[in-house]
Enzyme design. Structure first.
Site, PDB file in Angstrom:
ATOM      1  N   TYR A   7       1.127  -2.346  -1.226  1.00  0.00           N
ATOM      2  CA  TYR A   7       0.661  -1.173  -1.550  1.00  0.00           C
ATOM      3  C   TYR A   7      -0.684  -0.685  -0.727  1.00  0.00           C
ATOM      4  O   TYR A   7      -0.822   0.333  -0.488  1.00  0.00           O
ATOM      5  CB  TYR A   7       0.120  -1.131  -3.218  1.00  0.00           C
ATOM      6  CG  TYR A   7       1.257  -1.008  -3.953  1.00  0.00           C
ATOM      7  CD1 TYR A   7       1.736   0.357  -4.425  1.00  0.00           C
ATOM      8  CD2 TYR A   7       2.262  -1.831  -4.513  1.00  0.00           C
ATOM      9  CE1 TYR A   7       2.867   0.690  -5.007  1.00  0.00           C
ATOM     10  CE2 TYR A   7       3.371  -1.490  -5.037  1.00  0.00           C
ATOM     11  CZ  TYR A   7       3.667  -0.298  -5.425  1.00  0.00           C
ATOM     12  OH  TYR A   7       4.845   0.383  -6.120  1.00  0.00           O
TER      13      TYR A   7
ATOM     14  N   ARG B 150       0.706   1.143   2.180  1.00  0.00           N
ATOM     15  CA  ARG B 150       1.075   2.402   2.064  1.00  0.00           C
ATOM     16  C   ARG B 150      -0.180   3.290   1.600  1.00  0.00           C
ATOM     17  O   ARG B 150      -0.205   4.335   2.123  1.00  0.00           O
ATOM     18  CB  ARG B 150       2.006   2.384   0.365  1.00  0.00           C
ATOM     19  CG  ARG B 150       3.483   2.038   0.941  1.00  0.00           C
ATOM     20  CD  ARG B 150       4.175   1.835  -0.331  1.00  0.00           C
ATOM     21  NE  ARG B 150       4.421   2.945  -0.953  1.00  0.00           N
ATOM     22  CZ  ARG B 150       4.726   3.291  -2.158  1.00  0.00           C
ATOM     23  NH1 ARG B 150       5.016   2.071  -3.077  1.00  0.00           N
ATOM     24  NH2 ARG B 150       5.020   4.302  -2.761  1.00  0.00           N
TER      25      ARG B 150
ATOM     26  N   ASN C 148       6.926  11.477  -6.930  1.00  0.00           N
ATOM     27  CA  ASN C 148       5.726  10.933  -5.774  1.00  0.00           C
ATOM     28  C   ASN C 148       4.716  10.482  -6.370  1.00  0.00           C
ATOM     29  O   ASN C 148       4.014  11.212  -7.271  1.00  0.00           O
ATOM     30  CB  ASN C 148       5.920  11.924  -4.559  1.00  0.00           C
ATOM     31  CG  ASN C 148       7.203  12.253  -4.104  1.00  0.00           C
ATOM     32  OD1 ASN C 148       8.263  11.295  -4.174  1.00  0.00           O
ATOM     33  ND2 ASN C 148       7.264  13.236  -3.238  1.00  0.00           N
TER      34      ASN C 148
ATOM     35  N   ASP D 140       2.222   9.744  -3.910  1.00  0.00           N
ATOM     36  CA  ASP D 140       1.387   9.753  -2.886  1.00  0.00           C
ATOM     37  C   ASP D 140       0.316  10.809  -2.835  1.00  0.00           C
ATOM     38  O   ASP D 140      -0.531  10.870  -2.056  1.00  0.00           O
ATOM     39  CB  ASP D 140       2.347  10.161  -1.604  1.00  0.00           C
ATOM     40  CG  ASP D 140       2.978  11.164  -1.923  1.00  0.00           C
ATOM     41  OD1 ASP D 140       2.659  12.520  -2.461  1.00  0.00           O
ATOM     42  OD2 ASP D 140       4.202  11.278  -0.894  1.00  0.00           O
TER      43      ASP D 140
ATOM     44  N   HIS E  85       5.789   9.432 -12.178  1.00  0.00           N
ATOM     45  CA  HIS E  85       5.682   7.878 -11.689  1.00  0.00           C
ATOM     46  C   HIS E  85       4.397   7.330 -11.465  1.00  0.00           C
ATOM     47  O   HIS E  85       4.073   6.314 -10.896  1.00  0.00           O
ATOM     48  CB  HIS E  85       6.683   7.722 -10.572  1.00  0.00           C
ATOM     49  CG  HIS E  85       7.832   7.741 -10.751  1.00  0.00           C
ATOM     50  ND1 HIS E  85       9.257   7.771 -10.235  1.00  0.00           N
ATOM     51  CD2 HIS E  85       8.795   7.741 -12.320  1.00  0.00           C
ATOM     52  CE1 HIS E  85      10.338   7.888 -10.767  1.00  0.00           C
ATOM     53  NE2 HIS E  85      10.243   7.659 -12.077  1.00  0.00           N
TER      54      HIS E  85
ATOM     55  N   CYS F 143      -6.095  -1.836 -14.909  1.00  0.00           N
ATOM     56  CA  CYS F 143      -6.686  -3.518 -15.099  1.00  0.00           C
ATOM     57  C   CYS F 143      -5.468  -3.933 -15.941  1.00  0.00           C
ATOM     58  O   CYS F 143      -5.243  -3.469 -17.104  1.00  0.00           O
ATOM     59  CB  CYS F 143      -7.916  -3.314 -15.720  1.00  0.00           C
ATOM     60  SG  CYS F 143      -8.238  -5.069 -16.235  1.00  0.00           S
TER      61      CYS F 143
ATOM     62  N   CYS G  33     -11.198  -5.946 -11.695  1.00  0.00           N
ATOM     63  CA  CYS G  33     -11.549  -4.737 -12.263  1.00  0.00           C
ATOM     64  C   CYS G  33     -13.029  -5.033 -12.359  1.00  0.00           C
ATOM     65  O   CYS G  33     -13.427  -6.022 -12.683  1.00  0.00           O
ATOM     66  CB  CYS G  33     -10.956  -4.929 -13.858  1.00  0.00           C
ATOM     67  SG  CYS G  33     -11.663  -3.965 -14.888  1.00  0.00           S
TER      68      CYS G  33
ATOM     69  N   CYS H 171     -14.071  -5.888 -16.404  1.00  0.00           N
ATOM     70  CA  CYS H 171     -14.003  -7.249 -17.078  1.00  0.00           C
ATOM     71  C   CYS H 171     -13.229  -8.384 -16.140  1.00  0.00           C
ATOM     72  O   CYS H 171     -13.069  -9.612 -16.617  1.00  0.00           O
ATOM     73  CB  CYS H 171     -12.889  -6.966 -18.344  1.00  0.00           C
ATOM     74  SG  CYS H 171     -10.997  -6.845 -17.468  1.00  0.00           S
TER      75      CYS H 171
ATOM     76  N   THR I 100      15.193  14.355  -3.350  1.00  0.00           N
ATOM     77  CA  THR I 100      15.255  13.088  -4.174  1.00  0.00           C
ATOM     78  C   THR I 100      16.829  12.753  -4.239  1.00  0.00           C
ATOM     79  O   THR I 100      17.756  13.596  -4.281  1.00  0.00           O
ATOM     80  CB  THR I 100      14.754  13.304  -5.625  1.00  0.00           C
ATOM     81  OG1 THR I 100      15.206  12.043  -6.398  1.00  0.00           O
ATOM     82  CG2 THR I 100      15.404  14.512  -6.333  1.00  0.00           C
TER      83      THR I 100
END
Ligand code: BJW
Ligand code: ZN
Length: 243
Positions: free
Chosen positions: A67, A70, A102, A104, A119, A127, A147, A150, A188
Site C-alpha cells: 500500500y 501504491r 477505485n 485512488d 471500495h 485503526c 493509531c 490508541c 471495469t
C-alpha cells in the site's frame, strides 16, 4: 464507432438522471496499474491476493509495503481527460452520480462532487483497535503505522475481498442504479461483486447501459452500447458539443 458515440451522446443529452460506474481502467492512462492480468502484479504477488484480510493478518508489513508503494505511485500521478470529462458530465446532467470502485482518489482530485467511493479510499487509514478513520496523504506511512489515539495497528480504509461494503454507501449506490435512466460502465472488468451487479440493477429497472472498455467483459452482452477503446479517448467525446 463515431456514430455510436454520437448516438450515446444524444441519449445522455436527453437524460435527467445519469449514473456512472468506474473501475481501474479509467485511471490506467494516469499510470495507475489495474488489478487483473500482468499489470496487477507487484513483486510477483497478485494485487488481488494482497487485498485481503487474510494477507493482512498473515503479514501486515508486506501488505503495508504494497500500500505504501501504491500511495507513493499515486501521489505522483494525476487525473486524465476521462476523469475531467466526468466532471463536465456532472455539470451538464441535472441528476448525476458517480460510483467508483477505485480507491485512488483521482475522481475527487479532478473535481467530481456527487461521488460514491464504494471500495474506500487509499488516503484514509482506519485503526484496527478503536476503528477511528483519519485522512493521511503522506506517500509513505512506514512499516507498521500506529493509531495516534490508541496505538493500535492502522490499516488502509479500503474494502478487501470477503469484507462488506459500507451498508449506507452500498444502499445509495443501489438506489442510484435503480433510478438512473442511463448508466455508463467505464474501465471495469465487471467481475467483482457487489459492484458488478449494479449495472444489472440499472438494466432491470429499464436504464440504457453503455460500456467503455478496451475489451469485452462478462457484462458486454447486457449493454445497449459497447464502446471498445481507451476511456481517455472516448469519454471526453461524450461531452463535446452539448450546446
Ligand atoms: C480500460 C483501460 C482504458 C484498462 N480505458 N478501459 C457473488 C459471487 C461470487 C463471489 C462473490 C459474490 N459476492 C461477493 C463475492 C466475493 C467477492 C467477489 O466479488 N469475488 C469475485 C472476484 C469472484 N466480493 C467481495 O468479497 C466483496 N465483499 C462482499 O461482497 O462482502 C459480502 C460477501 C463476502 C464474501 C462472500 C459473499 C458476500 C468485496 C470486494 C472488494 C474488492 N476490493 C478490491 C481492492 C480494493 C482495495 C485496493 O484497491 O487496494 O477492489 S479488489 C479490486 O477489484 C479492487 C477493484 O475496485 C475491484 C474491481 O476491479 P476493476 O476496477 O474492475 O479493475 P480490473 O483490473 O479488474 O479491470 C480493469 C478493466 O479496465 C479491464 O476490463 C480493462 O480491459 C479495462 N481497461 N485500461 C478503458 N485505458
Ligand atoms: Zn486507534
Amino acid at each position: 464507432m463515431e456514430e455510436k458515440i454520437a448516438e450515446l451522446r444524444d441519449v445522455l443529452k436527453k437524460a435527467d438522471r445519469v449514473a456512472v460506474m468506474t473501475g481501474a481502467g479509467i485511471s490506467a492512462e494516469s499510470g495507475v496499474p489495474t488489478f487483473r492480468g500482468d499489470e496487477g502484479l507487484w513483486r510477483n504477488y497478485r494485487a488481488t491476493d494482497l487485498a485481503t484480510p487474510q494477507a493482512f493478518a498473515r503479514d501486515p508489513e508486506l501488505v503495508w509495503e504494497f500500500y505504501n508503494w501504491r500511495r507513493d505511485l499515486i501521489s505522483k500521478v494525476t487525473y486524465n481527460p476521462a476523469h475531467r470529462a466526468l466532471v463536465e458530465l456532472e455539470r451538464l446532467v441535472p441528476d448525476f452520480t458517480l460510483i467508483t470502485q477505485n480507491v485512488d482518489g483521482l475522481h475527487l482530485l479532478a473535481g467530481s462532487q456527487n461521488l460514491l467511493e464504494i471500495h474506500g479510499n487509499l488516503w484514509k487509514v482506519r485503526c484496527t483497535k478503536c476503528h477511528g478513520i483519519t485522512l493521511d496523504r503522506s506517500p509513505d506511512l512506514g512499516n507498521l503505522p500506529k493509531c495516534k489515539s490508541c496505538g493500535g495497528l492502522l490499516r488502509p480504509h479500503v474494502v478487501w475481498f470477503g469484507e462488506s461494503l459500507d451498508p449506507d454507501i452500498l444502499q445509495q449506490a443501489v438506489d442510484v442504479s435503480r433510478n438512473c435512466q442511463v448508466m455508463l460502465v467505464i474501465g471495469t472488468s465487471s467481475v467483482v461483486q457487489p459492484a458488478a451487479s449494479l449495472a444489472v440493477e440499472a438494466k432491470s429497472a429499464g436504464a440504457v447501459l453503455a460500456e467503455i472498455n478496451l475489451e469485452s467483459t462478462p457484462h458486454s452482452r447486457l449493454m445497449d452500447f459497447a464502446l471498445h477503446g481507451k476511456a481517455g479517448d472516448i469519454v471526453p467525446r461524450l461531452v463535446e458539443d452539448w450546446a
